[in-house]
Design an enzyme around this catalytic site. Structure first.
Site: not given
Ligand code: ACO
Length: 418
Positions: A298, A355
């Site tokens: 998140h 989720d």
């Molecule tokens: N699985 C694997 N790795 C992840 C995940 C994940 N679900 N989420 C984040 N990471 C990793 C990224 O690859 C990144 O790694 P790095 O620093 O080595 O490159 C690090 O964690 C930070 O992640 P970001 O993508 O920069 O975080 P951001 O804040 O931009 O994204 C998001 C947040 C979009 C929710 C992301 O965690 C994600 O895609 N999660 C999966 C989808 C999901 O569950 N979405 C629902 C969110 S809640 C909602 O909207 C209601």
């Protein structure tokens, strides 16, 4: 008022500092470009406050979520969704009289204009219900005018009619006759009946399902400046009407990185099961960035998401009450445990988000996977509206949302005649 100092190429610039009621500090850069020619650059707005808001407070480090100051745990245990709508949108809890009028209003505007039924006939049966929702909500603006006199009524209309639109979209997708709303039922009971009743037999209400739905709706009701809410404010800032703004927010919510994740979580769990339930090899694929662990991570929560915690607890209770066992729930718990033991997730502070468990509960309620994100939209509606209204009614006015960019393309060149 204190200020922050920016030093750039030997020049010092004072920037005002805004303090929130929970101690958050924002550096106000709104005059930066005018005074210095500089802009700030913040990919994905991860570090940008786009507004001051009095609706929802989140402390992502501590796992705190409050609507209008009330802790989500208390609201989830003690409120009905309609009261939460009122609270978010109007800023205070309703009196008993206000609440009963509100419930009455939300019930008596549930019917759709009969002409709208024809729209459903035009969609192919395979149409995703989120696409139908976005289109139908935008279409409401052709029936109801965006006038100041009708502003409050339009809010009531969309809160009331959205569930009818959602249920009709579902009935259309499975080829069953639509079921009209009834005025003697609560928001939750009305929706479930429109979803699951069929003309050929009596429909029996389920208090367990109604309570589960109430909880899910409340937990999704607002989450400050997330992608869809920011979209709502962005579109609303152009003075687009309420329905158009909501339609845009629905589209933003649809994406798998946002609300669409609830559908993707179930698909992910099913795939793991189909491949023999090997969690370690799935986590290895996540770590090699082949796939994301859906329902994890998140932007704001770097500790647990309190909504996920409440839903995990509720899942066990609801499954017990319904007498259901779903291997996906067991698998989800094992996956959570395995991920939280793994340094990849620990170092990146990745925890289950709302989720992760919501879809498993929707499944137990008999709601099909493609409808999960629609359910999220129904819950998030009061939050979108509250933010739209807060912006539009801001006494100090609001500007059209229009970010800047740092251009990195070609320099000026001649467009030679052919
Ligand atoms: N699985 C694997 N790795 C992840 C995940 C994940 N679900 N989420 C984040 N990471 C990793 C990224 O690859 C990144 O790694 P790095 O620093 O080595 O490159 C690090 O964690 C930070 O992640 P970001 O993508 O920069 O975080 P951001 O804040 O931009 O994204 C998001 C947040 C979009 C929710 C992301 O965690 C994600 O895609 N999660 C999966 C989808 C999901 O569950 N979405 C629902 C969110 S809640 C909602 O909207 C209601």
């Amino acid at each position: 008022m204190s200020s922050a100092k920016l030093v750039f190429e030997g020049r010092e610039i004072d920037l005002p500092v805004i303090r929130g009621t929970e101690g958050e500090i924002g550096i106000d850069v709104s005059k930066l470009r005018k005074e210095t020619g500089l802009i700030t650059l913040d990919d994905g707005y991860g570090n940008t406050g786009s507004c001051q808001s009095a609706i929802t407070f989140i402390d992502g480090e501590k796992g705190i979520l409050r609507y209008r100051g009330y802790p989500i745990e208390q609201i989830a245990e003690r409120a009905q969704f309609t009261e939460v709508c009122y609270l978010l949108i109007n800023g205070h809890r309703p009196t008993n009289e206000q609440l009963s009028k509100y419930r009455n209003d939300l019930t008596h505007h549930t019917l759709l204009h009969e002409d709208m039924k024809k729209f459903f006939e035009g969609y192919p049966p395979s149409a995703h219900p989120m696409a139908i929702m976005a289109a139908m909500v935008a279409s409401l603006s052709t029936f109801y005018q965006d006038t100041p006199e009708e502003a409050d009524l339009n809010i009531v209309r969309i809160l009331a009619k959205s569930k009818t639109l959602a249920a009709f979209a579902y009935k259309k997708s499975i080829g069953q006759p639509i079921v009209y709303p009834r005025n003697d039922l609560s928001w939750q009971a009305n929706f479930l009946r429109m979803m699951f009743a069929v003309p050929s037999e009596d429909y029996e209400r389920s208090p367990v399902l109604e309570d589960a739905l109430n909880l899910l709706l409340i937990l999704h009701a607002d989450h400050e400046q997330n992608c869809s809410t920011s979209t709502m404010r962005m579109v609303g800032s152009s003075e687009a009407n309420l329905y158009a703004s909501i339609s845009a927010a629905i589209c933003a919510l649809w994406g798998p990185r946002h609300g669409g994740a609830n559908q993707k979580v179930i698909e992910m769990l099913q795939q793991i099961l189909e491949r023999g339930g090997d969690l370690q090899s799935f986590l290895d694929r996540v770590k090699s960035r082949e796939v994301r662990l859906m329902g994890f991570g998140h932007r704001v929560y770097k500790n647990f998401d309190p909504r996920a915690k409440l839903l995990k607890g509720a899942a066990d209770r609801i499954f017990n009450e319904l007498g259901i066992h779903d291997p996906l729930l067991d698998l989800a718990k094992q996956l959570e445990e395995a991920a939280l033991r793994d340094s990849f997730f620990v170092e990146r502070k990745l925890y289950p988000n709302v989720d992760f468990y919501s879809g498993i509960i929707y499944r137990a309620m008999g709601i099909p996977t493609e409808m999960f994100t629609v359910m999220f939209a129904l819950g998030r509606l009061p939050g979108w509206i509250a933010h739209w209204k807060e912006m539009r009614e801001d006494a100090s006015g609001y500007r059209i949302h229009r970010p800047r960019q740092v251009y990195v393309g070609e320099n000026a060149r001649e467009f030679e005649p052919r």
